[in-house]
Design a protein around this motif. Structure first.
Motif, PDB file in Angstrom:
ATOM      1  N   VAL A   5       0.860  -1.179   0.000  1.00 62.17           N
ATOM      2  CA  VAL A   5       0.000   0.000   0.000  1.00 62.17           C
ATOM      3  C   VAL A   5       0.897   1.230   0.000  1.00 62.17           C
ATOM      4  CG1 VAL A   5      -1.857   1.252   1.163  1.00 62.17           C
ATOM      5  CG2 VAL A   5      -1.763  -1.256   1.320  1.00 62.17           C
ATOM      6  N   ARG A   6       0.822   1.990  -1.084  1.00 65.08           N
ATOM      7  CA  ARG A   6       1.626   3.214  -1.243  1.00 65.08           C
ATOM      8  C   ARG A   6       0.785   4.409  -0.816  1.00 65.08           C
ATOM      9  NH1 ARG A   6       5.422   3.693  -5.200  1.00 65.08           N
ATOM     10  NH2 ARG A   6       4.182   5.339  -6.149  1.00 65.08           N
ATOM     11  N   PRO A  51      -0.199   7.071  -5.859  1.00 70.76           N
ATOM     12  CA  PRO A  51      -0.365   6.299  -4.623  1.00 70.76           C
ATOM     13  C   PRO A  51      -1.637   5.452  -4.663  1.00 70.76           C
ATOM     14  CG  PRO A  51      -1.105   8.544  -4.287  1.00 70.76           C
ATOM     15  CD  PRO A  51      -0.521   8.485  -5.676  1.00 70.76           C
ATOM     16  N   ASP A  52      -1.691   4.476  -3.773  1.00 69.57           N
ATOM     17  CA  ASP A  52      -2.912   3.684  -3.610  1.00 69.57           C
ATOM     18  C   ASP A  52      -3.885   4.400  -2.690  1.00 69.57           C
ATOM     19  OD1 ASP A  52      -1.867   1.286  -4.987  1.00 69.57           O
ATOM     20  OD2 ASP A  52      -0.494   1.229  -3.269  1.00 69.57           O
ATOM     21  N   LEU A  53      -3.305   5.105  -1.698  1.00 70.70           N
ATOM     22  CA  LEU A  53      -4.088   5.735  -0.646  1.00 70.70           C
ATOM     23  C   LEU A  53      -3.549   7.133  -0.377  1.00 70.70           C
ATOM     24  CD1 LEU A  53      -6.183   5.404   1.731  1.00 70.70           C
ATOM     25  CD2 LEU A  53      -4.256   4.593   3.099  1.00 70.70           C
ATOM     26  N   VAL A  54      -4.457   8.080  -0.217  1.00 69.43           N
ATOM     27  CA  VAL A  54      -4.074   9.434   0.185  1.00 69.43           C
ATOM     28  C   VAL A  54      -4.709   9.695   1.541  1.00 69.43           C
ATOM     29  CG1 VAL A  54      -4.149  11.900  -0.346  1.00 69.43           C
ATOM     30  CG2 VAL A  54      -3.949  10.232  -2.205  1.00 69.43           C
ATOM     31  N   LEU A  55      -3.882  10.017   2.507  1.00 68.54           N
ATOM     32  CA  LEU A  55      -4.346  10.421   3.833  1.00 68.54           C
ATOM     33  C   LEU A  55      -4.367  11.937   3.814  1.00 68.54           C
ATOM     34  CD1 LEU A  55      -5.112   9.230   6.576  1.00 68.54           C
ATOM     35  CD2 LEU A  55      -2.710   9.430   7.231  1.00 68.54           C
ATOM     36  N   MET A  56      -5.563  12.522   3.729  1.00 66.22           N
ATOM     37  CA  MET A  56      -5.732  13.937   3.405  1.00 66.22           C
ATOM     38  C   MET A  56      -6.402  14.718   4.529  1.00 66.22           C
ATOM     39  SD  MET A  56      -5.721  16.123   0.548  1.00 66.22           S
ATOM     40  CE  MET A  56      -5.998  15.115  -0.910  1.00 66.22           C
ATOM     41  N   ASP A  57      -5.731  15.775   4.990  1.00 61.95           N
ATOM     42  CA  ASP A  57      -6.334  16.699   5.947  1.00 61.95           C
ATOM     43  C   ASP A  57      -7.450  17.456   5.239  1.00 61.95           C
ATOM     44  OD1 ASP A  57      -6.769  18.279   8.214  1.00 61.95           O
ATOM     45  OD2 ASP A  57      -5.079  19.609   7.807  1.00 61.95           O
ATOM     46  N   PHE A  58      -8.445  17.907   5.987  1.00 62.10           N
ATOM     47  CA  PHE A  58      -9.507  18.723   5.396  1.00 62.10           C
ATOM     48  C   PHE A  58      -9.101  20.189   5.319  1.00 62.10           C
ATOM     49  CE2 PHE A  58     -13.064  21.652   6.326  1.00 62.10           C
ATOM     50  CZ  PHE A  58     -13.664  21.601   5.078  1.00 62.10           C
ATOM     51  N   ASN A  59      -8.607  20.712   6.408  1.00 59.38           N
ATOM     52  CA  ASN A  59      -8.313  22.140   6.518  1.00 59.38           C
ATOM     53  C   ASN A  59      -6.896  22.409   6.006  1.00 59.38           C
ATOM     54  OD1 ASN A  59      -8.645  24.795   7.159  1.00 59.38           O
ATOM     55  ND2 ASN A  59      -8.308  24.530   9.346  1.00 59.38           N
ATOM     56  N   LEU A 115      -9.698   0.501   7.816  1.00 70.99           N
ATOM     57  CA  LEU A 115     -10.212   1.355   6.741  1.00 70.99           C
ATOM     58  C   LEU A 115      -9.798   0.826   5.375  1.00 70.99           C
ATOM     59  CD1 LEU A 115      -9.817   5.004   8.050  1.00 70.99           C
ATOM     60  CD2 LEU A 115     -11.932   3.820   7.493  1.00 70.99           C
ATOM     61  N   TRP A 116      -8.547   0.441   5.238  1.00 73.10           N
ATOM     62  CA  TRP A 116      -8.062  -0.047   3.950  1.00 73.10           C
ATOM     63  C   TRP A 116      -8.821  -1.305   3.526  1.00 73.10           C
ATOM     64  CZ3 TRP A 116      -6.280   1.788  -0.197  1.00 73.10           C
ATOM     65  CH2 TRP A 116      -5.721   0.963  -1.170  1.00 73.10           C
ATOM     66  N   GLN A 117      -9.108  -2.201   4.459  1.00 72.71           N
ATOM     67  CA  GLN A 117      -9.871  -3.403   4.138  1.00 72.71           C
ATOM     68  C   GLN A 117     -11.261  -3.039   3.594  1.00 72.71           C
ATOM     69  OE1 GLN A 117      -8.626  -6.537   4.057  1.00 72.71           O
ATOM     70  NE2 GLN A 117      -6.718  -5.497   4.533  1.00 72.71           N
ATOM     71  N   GLU A 118     -11.815  -1.956   4.101  1.00 74.69           N
ATOM     72  CA  GLU A 118     -13.149  -1.528   3.688  1.00 74.69           C
ATOM     73  C   GLU A 118     -13.162  -0.807   2.335  1.00 74.69           C
ATOM     74  OE1 GLU A 118     -14.499   0.916   6.911  1.00 74.69           O
ATOM     75  OE2 GLU A 118     -14.619  -0.776   8.297  1.00 74.69           O
TER      76      GLU A 118
END
Length: 123
Positions: A5-6, A51-59, A115-118
């Motif tokens: 998972v990148r 990437p596979d996943l982006v962990l993104m802040d809202f603000n 979360l990733w599994q979902e």
């Protein structure tokens, strides 16, 4: 074979980028492929890193995390974005447009793996 998972970490606060990167670095098969401080930078970086996943802040300065997530999704097919914030999901306009939401206080290995599994793309 273990899934790889990148992850792209996007947050305007360096301490959170460092903390999230440290959590991800301790997860077998997961790696941080890049970091960004703004939504615009996230869009630019994501198209090059894929990437596979982006962990993104809202603000974020400039465009917010929801808009940045939409632009990343348009340029990187298959990417999944987890909105990560101290706000409650229901208080974030458009939060239903991202794959998932995670409160920053809950960031940890187990929460990310669940979360990733979902939300991960079907194999």
């Amino acid at each position: 074979m273990q899934e790889q998972v990148r992850v792209l970490v996007v947050d305007d606060q360096r301490p959170f980028r460092v903390a999230a990167s440290a959590v991800i670095a301790r997860m077998p098969g997961w790696s941080v492929v890049g970091v960004a401080e703004t939504g615009e930078e996230a869009v630019s970086v994501a198209s090059g890193l894929v990437p596979d996943l982006v962990l993104m802040d809202f603000n974020l300065p400039g465009i917010d995390g929801v808009e940045a997530a939409a632009r990343v999704a348009a340029s990187v097919p298959g990417v999944r974005t987890v909105l990560c914030s101290t706000y409650r999901r229901e208080d974030i306009p458009g939060a239903d447009k991202v794959a998932a939401y995670l409160n920053k206080e809950e960031l940890g290995r187990a929460a990310l793996q669940t979360l990733w599994q979902e939300i991960r793309p079907a194999a």
